[in-house]
Design an enzyme around this catalytic site. Sequence first.
Site, PDB file in Angstrom:
ATOM      1  N   TYR A 162       8.783  26.077 -22.567  1.00  0.00           N
ATOM      2  CA  TYR A 162       8.506  26.707 -21.268  1.00  0.00           C
ATOM      3  C   TYR A 162       9.635  27.676 -20.909  1.00  0.00           C
ATOM      4  O   TYR A 162       9.373  28.805 -20.493  1.00  0.00           O
ATOM      5  CB  TYR A 162       8.345  25.627 -20.203  1.00  0.00           C
ATOM      6  CG  TYR A 162       7.787  26.123 -18.873  1.00  0.00           C
ATOM      7  CD1 TYR A 162       6.458  26.510 -18.755  1.00  0.00           C
ATOM      8  CD2 TYR A 162       8.583  26.184 -17.735  1.00  0.00           C
ATOM      9  CE1 TYR A 162       5.930  26.953 -17.541  1.00  0.00           C
ATOM     10  CE2 TYR A 162       8.078  26.615 -16.514  1.00  0.00           C
ATOM     11  CZ  TYR A 162       6.751  26.993 -16.427  1.00  0.00           C
ATOM     12  OH  TYR A 162       6.240  27.431 -15.210  1.00  0.00           O
ATOM     13  N   THR A 197       1.937  22.728  -5.714  1.00  0.00           N
ATOM     14  CA  THR A 197       0.592  23.133  -6.129  1.00  0.00           C
ATOM     15  C   THR A 197      -0.048  21.989  -6.921  1.00  0.00           C
ATOM     16  O   THR A 197       0.666  21.111  -7.427  1.00  0.00           O
ATOM     17  CB  THR A 197       0.661  24.376  -7.030  1.00  0.00           C
ATOM     18  OG1 THR A 197       1.475  24.047  -8.170  1.00  0.00           O
ATOM     19  CG2 THR A 197       1.255  25.572  -6.304  1.00  0.00           C
TER      20      THR A 197
HETATM   21  N1  NAD Z   1       3.730  25.149  -9.424  1.00  0.00           N
HETATM   22  C1  NAD Z   1       4.963  25.453  -9.692  1.00  0.00           C
HETATM   23  O1  NAD Z   1       5.897  24.798  -9.235  1.00  0.00           O
HETATM   24  C2  NAD Z   1       5.276  26.640 -10.578  1.00  0.00           C
HETATM   25  C3  NAD Z   1       6.589  27.040 -10.694  1.00  0.00           C
HETATM   26  C4  NAD Z   1       6.907  28.122 -11.483  1.00  0.00           C
HETATM   27  C5  NAD Z   1       5.899  28.811 -12.135  1.00  0.00           C
HETATM   28  N2  NAD Z   1       4.620  28.408 -12.029  1.00  0.00           N
HETATM   29  C6  NAD Z   1       3.605  29.173 -12.760  1.00  0.00           C
HETATM   30  O2  NAD Z   1       2.437  29.379 -11.984  1.00  0.00           O
HETATM   31  C7  NAD Z   1       1.322  29.473 -12.854  1.00  0.00           C
HETATM   32  C8  NAD Z   1       0.298  28.406 -12.569  1.00  0.00           C
HETATM   33  O3  NAD Z   1      -0.050  28.395 -11.252  1.00  0.00           O
HETATM   34  P1  NAD Z   1      -1.347  27.609 -10.710  1.00  0.00           P
HETATM   35  O4  NAD Z   1      -0.853  26.830  -9.553  1.00  0.00           O
HETATM   36  O5  NAD Z   1      -2.443  28.565 -10.486  1.00  0.00           O
HETATM   37  O6  NAD Z   1      -1.698  26.628 -11.942  1.00  0.00           O
HETATM   38  P2  NAD Z   1      -2.961  25.872 -12.479  1.00  0.00           P
HETATM   39  O7  NAD Z   1      -2.406  24.892 -13.467  1.00  0.00           O
HETATM   40  O8  NAD Z   1      -3.769  25.352 -11.327  1.00  0.00           O
HETATM   41  O9  NAD Z   1      -3.751  26.950 -13.332  1.00  0.00           O
HETATM   42  C9  NAD Z   1      -4.639  27.918 -12.844  1.00  0.00           C
HETATM   43  C10 NAD Z   1      -5.795  28.031 -13.784  1.00  0.00           C
HETATM   44  O10 NAD Z   1      -5.423  28.436 -15.112  1.00  0.00           O
HETATM   45  C11 NAD Z   1      -6.484  28.008 -15.944  1.00  0.00           C
HETATM   46  N3  NAD Z   1      -6.132  28.063 -17.364  1.00  0.00           N
HETATM   47  C12 NAD Z   1      -5.319  27.229 -18.056  1.00  0.00           C
HETATM   48  N4  NAD Z   1      -5.276  27.595 -19.348  1.00  0.00           N
HETATM   49  C13 NAD Z   1      -6.084  28.683 -19.480  1.00  0.00           C
HETATM   50  C14 NAD Z   1      -6.459  29.511 -20.563  1.00  0.00           C
HETATM   51  N5  NAD Z   1      -6.008  29.275 -21.808  1.00  0.00           N
HETATM   52  N6  NAD Z   1      -7.304  30.548 -20.334  1.00  0.00           N
HETATM   53  C15 NAD Z   1      -7.784  30.792 -19.092  1.00  0.00           C
HETATM   54  N7  NAD Z   1      -7.467  30.035 -18.020  1.00  0.00           N
HETATM   55  C16 NAD Z   1      -6.634  28.991 -18.211  1.00  0.00           C
HETATM   56  C17 NAD Z   1      -6.807  26.614 -15.461  1.00  0.00           C
HETATM   57  O11 NAD Z   1      -8.141  26.251 -15.805  1.00  0.00           O
HETATM   58  C18 NAD Z   1      -6.594  26.739 -13.962  1.00  0.00           C
HETATM   59  O12 NAD Z   1      -7.808  26.844 -13.239  1.00  0.00           O
HETATM   60  C19 NAD Z   1       1.837  29.256 -14.262  1.00  0.00           C
HETATM   61  O13 NAD Z   1       2.105  30.486 -14.894  1.00  0.00           O
HETATM   62  C20 NAD Z   1       3.101  28.469 -14.005  1.00  0.00           C
HETATM   63  O14 NAD Z   1       3.999  28.550 -15.077  1.00  0.00           O
HETATM   64  C21 NAD Z   1       4.274  27.332 -11.262  1.00  0.00           C
END
Ligand code: NAD
Length: 265
Positions: A162, A197
């Site tokens: 990551y 989230t």
């Molecule tokens: N929540 C945190 O604390 C945090 C912190 C830093 C960064 N992030 C970043 O935020 C992003 C995720 O945010 P979120 O809250 O929307 O997450 P989430 O896990 O709810 O993902 C959003 C969507 O991505 C889809 N997905 C997963 N793999 C996929 C693929 N191969 N093709 C198409 N769709 C796919 C899932 O089905 C999901 O609906 C990521 O890039 C994560 O690294 C999150």
Amino acid sequence: MTGKLQDRVAIVFGAGSVGEGWGNGKASAVAYARAGARVACVDMNETAARATADIIAGEGGKAIALRADVTRLDEVRAATEETVRALGRLDVLHNNVGITAAGGPVEASEESWDRVMSVNVKSMFFTCKCALPIMVEQGRGAIINISSLAGIRWTGYNYSSYYASKAAVINFTRGVAIEYAARGIRANSILPGLMDTPHIYQQITTFYASVEEMVQARHKLSPTGRMGTAWDVANAAVFLASDDAAYINGVELPVDGGLHAKAGV
Ligand SMILES: NC(=O)c1ccc[n+]([C@@H]2O[C@H](COP(=O)([O-])OP(=O)(O)OC[C@H]3O[C@@H](n4cnc5c(N)ncnc54)[C@H](O)[C@@H]3O)[C@@H](O)[C@H]2O)c1
């Protein structure tokens, strides 16, 4: 409606959410629509993409739901082409998809390393490969890539793939930003910090003894005393996608309550 993105078209990859409530991608898709954009909600989980598109439609906005796995170039290409066909153009590319896999170099498997790099990094190469020619032809475009504070800092977890993937997102974005700046296209990264989230209840609890311990530890670690929300990321995304950020290009914007400025996590 602020109208900052009136008549623009946004495509959000990862526009669903892995659980109930607001994920970063889902909130960003809805925020783009509230700012006036027509939005293509793309997700490998079609039901999740549809749920976000339905929220937008329910608020009087225009959205389509598309299924695509971002690790598949053919599916990314089809979703991009369908967006232009159905919504008329493409002004904003938002890359939200990202996964974590626990383990440092010793514990993590080669398969998990490859999977994380493919989902988190190669996906952005694919989406940019498909979107950039369209944006070049239009003479305008804004790309928002979701990295993480983990792209520049140790965040308390041993997930080496990551860290590597999110750092790669930042410099990939800088490269696109400079290469395409003179053609009216901007590319910027957002670095969320500790966000509350649905994602963390699936992918981060593994680092703690209980969900409650995770939540309390993450609130405590934040300089503000609380985790951020998906709307903090979404608001930053709307700003970077809009003309308010017309001269902002190639930056990495932490959305973390200041955590990046703190020594030690
Ligand atoms: N929540 C945190 O604390 C945090 C912190 C830093 C960064 N992030 C970043 O935020 C992003 C995720 O945010 P979120 O809250 O929307 O997450 P989430 O896990 O709810 O993902 C959003 C969507 O991505 C889809 N997905 C997963 N793999 C996929 C693929 N191969 N093709 C198409 N769709 C796919 C899932 O089905 C999901 O609906 C990521 O890039 C994560 O690294 C999150």
